[in-house]
Write an enzyme that holds these catalytic residues in place. Structure first.
Site, PDB file in Angstrom:
ATOM      1  N   GLN A 100       0.845  -1.194   0.000  1.00  0.00           N
ATOM      2  CA  GLN A 100       0.000   0.000   0.000  1.00  0.00           C
ATOM      3  C   GLN A 100       0.884   1.250   0.000  1.00  0.00           C
ATOM      4  O   GLN A 100       1.678   1.453   0.916  1.00  0.00           O
ATOM      5  CB  GLN A 100      -0.916   0.046   1.221  1.00  0.00           C
ATOM      6  CG  GLN A 100      -1.883   1.229   1.111  1.00  0.00           C
ATOM      7  CD  GLN A 100      -2.746   1.449   2.328  1.00  0.00           C
ATOM      8  OE1 GLN A 100      -2.247   1.660   3.427  1.00  0.00           O
ATOM      9  NE2 GLN A 100      -4.058   1.399   2.131  1.00  0.00           N
ATOM     10  N   TYR A 181      -5.558  11.121   4.007  1.00  0.00           N
ATOM     11  CA  TYR A 181      -4.197  11.382   3.531  1.00  0.00           C
ATOM     12  C   TYR A 181      -4.229  12.083   2.165  1.00  0.00           C
ATOM     13  O   TYR A 181      -5.293  12.433   1.662  1.00  0.00           O
ATOM     14  CB  TYR A 181      -3.388  10.076   3.527  1.00  0.00           C
ATOM     15  CG  TYR A 181      -3.311   9.475   4.917  1.00  0.00           C
ATOM     16  CD1 TYR A 181      -2.784  10.221   5.975  1.00  0.00           C
ATOM     17  CD2 TYR A 181      -3.808   8.204   5.191  1.00  0.00           C
ATOM     18  CE1 TYR A 181      -2.749   9.705   7.266  1.00  0.00           C
ATOM     19  CE2 TYR A 181      -3.775   7.683   6.480  1.00  0.00           C
ATOM     20  CZ  TYR A 181      -3.245   8.434   7.519  1.00  0.00           C
ATOM     21  OH  TYR A 181      -3.216   7.928   8.793  1.00  0.00           O
TER      22      TYR A 181
HETATM   23  C1  LIG Z   1      -3.470  -0.721  13.833  1.00  0.00           C
HETATM   24  C2  LIG Z   1      -4.161  -0.291  12.572  1.00  0.00           C
HETATM   25  C3  LIG Z   1      -3.454   0.376  11.586  1.00  0.00           C
HETATM   26  C4  LIG Z   1      -4.071   0.747  10.382  1.00  0.00           C
HETATM   27  N1  LIG Z   1      -3.312   1.319   9.386  1.00  0.00           N
HETATM   28  C5  LIG Z   1      -3.854   1.478   8.158  1.00  0.00           C
HETATM   29  C6  LIG Z   1      -3.034   1.821   7.036  1.00  0.00           C
HETATM   30  O1  LIG Z   1      -1.792   1.971   7.123  1.00  0.00           O
HETATM   31  N2  LIG Z   1      -3.644   1.964   5.828  1.00  0.00           N
HETATM   32  C7  LIG Z   1      -5.003   1.788   5.674  1.00  0.00           C
HETATM   33  O2  LIG Z   1      -5.513   1.917   4.576  1.00  0.00           O
HETATM   34  N3  LIG Z   1      -5.790   1.448   6.716  1.00  0.00           N
HETATM   35  C8  LIG Z   1      -5.248   1.256   7.938  1.00  0.00           C
HETATM   36  N4  LIG Z   1      -6.037   0.809   8.960  1.00  0.00           N
HETATM   37  C9  LIG Z   1      -7.460   0.510   8.705  1.00  0.00           C
HETATM   38  C10 LIG Z   1      -7.640  -0.961   8.304  1.00  0.00           C
HETATM   39  O3  LIG Z   1      -7.061  -1.193   7.028  1.00  0.00           O
HETATM   40  C11 LIG Z   1      -9.113  -1.358   8.239  1.00  0.00           C
HETATM   41  O4  LIG Z   1      -9.778  -0.568   7.281  1.00  0.00           O
HETATM   42  C12 LIG Z   1      -9.789  -1.172   9.578  1.00  0.00           C
HETATM   43  O5  LIG Z   1      -9.022  -1.784  10.588  1.00  0.00           O
HETATM   44  C13 LIG Z   1     -11.184  -1.751   9.592  1.00  0.00           C
HETATM   45  O6  LIG Z   1     -11.173  -3.136   9.474  1.00  0.00           O
HETATM   46  P1  LIG Z   1     -11.419  -4.077  10.753  1.00  0.00           P
HETATM   47  O7  LIG Z   1     -12.716  -3.623  11.362  1.00  0.00           O
HETATM   48  O8  LIG Z   1     -11.483  -5.461  10.172  1.00  0.00           O
HETATM   49  O9  LIG Z   1     -10.270  -3.890  11.698  1.00  0.00           O
HETATM   50  C14 LIG Z   1      -5.447   0.466  10.184  1.00  0.00           C
HETATM   51  C15 LIG Z   1      -6.162  -0.189  11.188  1.00  0.00           C
HETATM   52  C16 LIG Z   1      -5.544  -0.583  12.364  1.00  0.00           C
HETATM   53  C17 LIG Z   1      -6.342  -1.360  13.396  1.00  0.00           C
END
Ligand SMILES: Cc1cc2nc3c(=O)[nH]c(=O)nc-3n(C[C@H](O)[C@H](O)[C@H](O)COP(=O)(O)O)c2cc1C
Length: 353
Positions: A100, A181
């Site tokens: 990414q 971003y």
């Molecule tokens: C610790 C953490 C870091 C994240 N960093 C990013 C990232 O670098 N890029 C991104 O697009 N989303 C990031 N997200 C969002 C996740 O990609 C995802 O959309 C979000 O966790 C929702 O999914 P979930 O409910 O299954 O956790 C992050 C989420 C978490 C928990």
């Protein structure tokens, strides 16, 4: 019991996936100060290689895109070498991994940028809020508005980063156009008040994202490029006056690019964005945001998604596909170690025996 649709193979652009469980991109802040991921990061991703596809944490395409302490880049030879260890480790387990590309734009801070530079953005509008630096929490600053020449330079940086991600052995690249971003700063009326070809109308605000995607496709081929969006997420003080028009237009305009996939993460919006966007996109449609196994199986079973993206559940369960297959209980994610240095809460979540 009928077979779960999570475990059927899938084709995503040029990539053959062994199942439809995708690991979400997650920043983990374990790189060194030079933005190089180390052995621990290779182990972390290798542990999770049973995903059909891993989307890496956000990686800055150039030093000006760095948004947080200890996040990794893909600009220097050392960064490429670090990522090559990661890609090799995932491939050795039979997995697939795309990188990414994440440019934080105005959600950065001079303390993170070369020579203490101001962060860049479409317009000189500061985001409300504070950001975590090595000096603790600090207010975000008024960014430098990119000139049109500088925009072309940033697009070229995404292209060069795509080249280096492939050189490192990655199977493809994803453009991070969510979470407030730089790409979303261009898309959104609250952060983009330009009066040139990159601001104003929905078509103009979409131009930057379309140019970046075209540059990534020129380097990698369309079958290895994906796009992540999260309409109305609101994270990092991002606001758009007409998000349905903005994202409807954007997804319509990417059609000729024939991208491998569109990754849509939704967080509690009342609008049916999947209903709006999916009919406009011919490639693989990846859905994420707060899924559990039952919801993912319902989305796949009804044809509303081609693959299901799991974030925190994958973070805490290196063998998530096997746990779903067996109906085994899940480890709970520990938020205190999401961004903390070291192995704890990173590579020490247990797999099933
Ligand atoms: C610790 C953490 C870091 C994240 N960093 C990013 C990232 O670098 N890029 C991104 O697009 N989303 C990031 N997200 C969002 C996740 O990609 C995802 O959309 C979000 O966790 C929702 O999914 P979930 O409910 O299954 O956790 C992050 C989420 C978490 C928990």
């Amino acid at each position: 019991m009928s077979a779960s649709p999570l475990f059927t193979p899938a084709t995503v652009g040029d990539l053959a996936l062994r199942n439809r469980l995708v690991m979400a991109p997650m920043t983990r802040s374990r790189a060194d100060d030079a933005g190089v991921p180390g052995e621990l990061t290779a182990l972390y991703y290798a542990q999770r290689a049973s995903a059909g596809l891993i989307i890496s944490e956000g990686v800055f395409p150039s030093a000006m895109g760095k948004g947080y302490v200890r996040t990794p880049g893909i600009e220097t030879d050392a960064q490429v070498a670090g990522w090559k260890r990661v890609a090799d480790a995932v491939h050795a387990q039979g997995g697939r991994i795309v990188m990414q590309l994440m440019h934080a734009g105005r959600i950065s801070h001079p303390s993170l940028l070369p020579g203490g530079a101001l962060p860049v953005a479409p317009s000189a509008i500061p985001p409300k809020g504070q950001t975590w630096t090595d000096q603790g929490l600090q207010d975000m600053v008024t960014p430098h508005a990119l000139s049109t020449d500088e925009i072309a330079q940033v697009v070229a940086e995404y292209r060069a980063a795509t080249r280096r991600a492939l050189d490192a052995g990655f199977d493809g690249v994803e453009l991070h156009a969510a979470s407030g971003y730089l790409p979303e700063q261009f898309l959104s009326s609250g952060s983009n008040q330009r009066t040139d070809a990159y601001g104003g109308s929905v078509a103009n605000r979409a131009r930057f994202v379309l140019e970046v995607l075209a540059a990534m496709v020129a380097e990698a081929g369309a079958g290895r490029v994906g796009l992540k969006i999260a309409p109305e997420m609101g994270y990092n003080d991002i606001v758009d006056a007409t998000p349905q028009d903005t994202y409807g237009h954007l997804v319509e305009q990417i059609a000729p690019l024939n991208l491998a996939y569109l990754h849509v993460a939704l967080f509690g919006t009342a609008v049916d964005y999947h209903g709006l966007l999916r009919p406009r996109f011919k490639g693989a449609y990846l859905v994420g945001g707060g899924l559990d196994q039952a919801r993912a199986e319902a989305l796949l079973g009804s044809g509303q998604a081609d693959a299901a993206v799991f974030g925190s559940a994958f973070l805490a369960n290196p063998d998530l596909p096997e746990r779903f297959r067996r109906g085994a209980p899940l480890n709970a994610p520990d938020k205190a170690t999401f961004f903390a240095p070291g192995a704890q809460g990173y590579t020490d979540y247990p797999a099933l025996g």
